[in-house]
Scaffold this motif. Sequence first.
Motif, PDB file in Angstrom:
ATOM      1  N   ILE B  14      -7.876  14.584   5.244  1.00  0.00           N
ATOM      2  CA  ILE B  14      -6.597  13.867   5.316  1.00  0.00           C
ATOM      3  C   ILE B  14      -5.627  14.427   4.277  1.00  0.00           C
ATOM      4  N   SER B  18      -2.129  16.277   5.025  1.00  0.00           N
ATOM      5  CA  SER B  18      -0.880  15.744   4.484  1.00  0.00           C
ATOM      6  C   SER B  18      -0.140  16.830   3.697  1.00  0.00           C
ATOM      7  N   THR B  21       1.462  19.290   6.160  1.00  0.00           N
ATOM      8  CA  THR B  21       2.654  18.719   6.806  1.00  0.00           C
ATOM      9  C   THR B  21       3.836  18.731   5.858  1.00  0.00           C
ATOM     10  N   LEU B  22       3.597  18.259   4.621  1.00  0.00           N
ATOM     11  CA  LEU B  22       4.705  18.127   3.686  1.00  0.00           C
ATOM     12  C   LEU B  22       5.245  19.481   3.262  1.00  0.00           C
ATOM     13  N   ALA B  23       4.336  20.454   3.065  1.00  0.00           N
ATOM     14  CA  ALA B  23       4.798  21.777   2.647  1.00  0.00           C
ATOM     15  C   ALA B  23       5.705  22.368   3.714  1.00  0.00           C
ATOM     16  N   LEU B  25       7.392  20.691   6.037  1.00  0.00           N
ATOM     17  CA  LEU B  25       8.614  19.894   6.120  1.00  0.00           C
ATOM     18  C   LEU B  25       9.577  20.279   5.004  1.00  0.00           C
ATOM     19  N   ARG B  26       9.005  20.519   3.834  1.00  0.00           N
ATOM     20  CA  ARG B  26       9.806  20.915   2.669  1.00  0.00           C
ATOM     21  C   ARG B  26      10.495  22.253   2.960  1.00  0.00           C
TER      22      ARG B  26
END
Lengths: 191, 195, 224
Positions: B14, B18, B21-23, B25-26
Amino acid sequence: MEYFLLIIAAIFVNNIVLAQYLGNCPFLGCSRATGTAVGMGGAVIFVVTLATAITWLVQKRLLEPMGLEYLQTIAFILVIAALVQFVEMFLKKVLPPLYRALGIFLPLITTNCAVLGIAIICQRKEYGLLKSVVFAAASAAGFMLALVLMAAIRERLDTARVPRALRGMPIGLILAGLMSLAFFAFSGMIA
Amino acid sequence: MREAARMIIVLSLIAGLSGLTLASLRQATGPLIEEQVLTYVQGPSLGQIFADTENNAVRDRKTFRPPGADRELTVFPARRQGRLVGVSFETSAKGYGGEIGVMVGFTMPEGKLAGIAITTMKETPGVGSRVAKHGFTTQFRGHGLDNLDLRSKGGDIDAVSGATISSTAATAAVKQAAQDFKAIREELAKAWPES
Amino acid sequence: MGATWKELTKGLWREIPPFRLVLGLCPTLAVTKTADNGLGMGLAVIFVLTLSNLAVSALRRLIPAKVRIACFIVIAATLVVGVELLMQAFAYPLYQRLGIFVPLIVVNCIILGRAEAFASRNPVHLSVADGLGMGLGFTLSLTLLGALREVLGYGTVFGLCLFGPGFKPFSFMIEAPGAFVCLGLVLAGMNALTNWQRKRQGLAAVEGPGHDCKSCGLCAADKK
């Protein structure tokens, strides 16, 4: 003098509950009896101070050098959750009397937004480590003050006749509003 | 044992997901965020310095490196009738309660100060923030590139009484900007050709 | 279909947060100075709540019971960081106005409470409906409360001027004390309304929702 002003401002002028809207759930939920309020307040002071020191180090020594400031929220909440678990285990083993007094409040603290809130406020205001810790302890003391006062008022309220529609939450919120109004007067003290 | 292994695997799975995904999106939002920050944080001070310009200063920005310095300057141009009439960039100096950021504008091609605006202000409320008020900042309007010091240090800038540290810091930031401007003036003049 | 609809609509009236299901008070009080702040906060909560319910529900058989709270926190925090990035990229002024209450969505008990009390026990479609419904209800409440305080405190709604220049704003409403009193009176109004309805149906009056951690699911689970 600077620290004195910081402490007074954090406890009275910018009271974390009554002026900054943080930590309202335990403020309204755990304020039935003065004893409970003191226990909860003590646990919050302890965890907030520790959590602010650790999150400050995480931010300055880990996130900022690696350019990962955008992960602040996730890093801070994980630190706080882990810290609360750790404190609980530590107290259980080493200081059983303190654990008996504070133990039941510890799990509630992870989701107390005052803890994460204070840690983030220290970063946004760019306080140094010492200043952050002092600010955190003072803010948490302000939380405890509000909680204990509220509990004392509520104990009296049990014998009062409150209109049915206002019983429970509504009267709690209105009391909080009146307390907030009283604390509002402190804002003239420090320009 | 199997239980513990499963806990560790699920948690790291998880966490890894996460992070991924965040990297990404950033990565995707990075340039957009930079533009928004410049528009809403630096943008208003740009408007104070150069009114009625016809270009989007944030979109037209370019970065420069003053010779011998290891920092970059993001320069915002101001255009009127297709011609470059001025440039602004931000410098900072240590004040009473943290860094004071100052956006400094220069007229082109004259090379005088067009005005300054305070951008970041973490000074003690009521004391330091007085330097952000009109009286102090208007002194710089039309000022030359030299003599940028407080009167106490032989210059011709009046400090805000009771806010000496903040005044000193703001003036030092302007002086720094003037030096940077001198160093990259030639480059600046060529960077935004007439359109 | 009927079940999904039921889960979706319960958040809009029967269990509307934070009025009936008293959760997430801090943002409710803090960001409702104006209607558009309340709306913006509500939209961010819809995003996080729906996706967190989706993720928790989809992974519910995979997540071991002992570390489930940790997993929920990681999922919620990831979504909150996502919301922070998106808001900075597309709605920077709103991000500035909401301040620290954007990262604090992660400790809004509504997120972890719904994950624990609903999403970890129900299939994906019902969980998404629950998250969406609760999120919409929360948005509705915050916008209404924001509009109420904005009308009284500034004389505007969504920035539109309602009254003439003669209007004297009641600035108490936009300060902290006004937030508490206003929410208290709205809750009292909800209680009075419920009891009026019950009286017409010939039922005995009830007291309104209290605020103990029972409604938060998470804390109740910890006490076991």
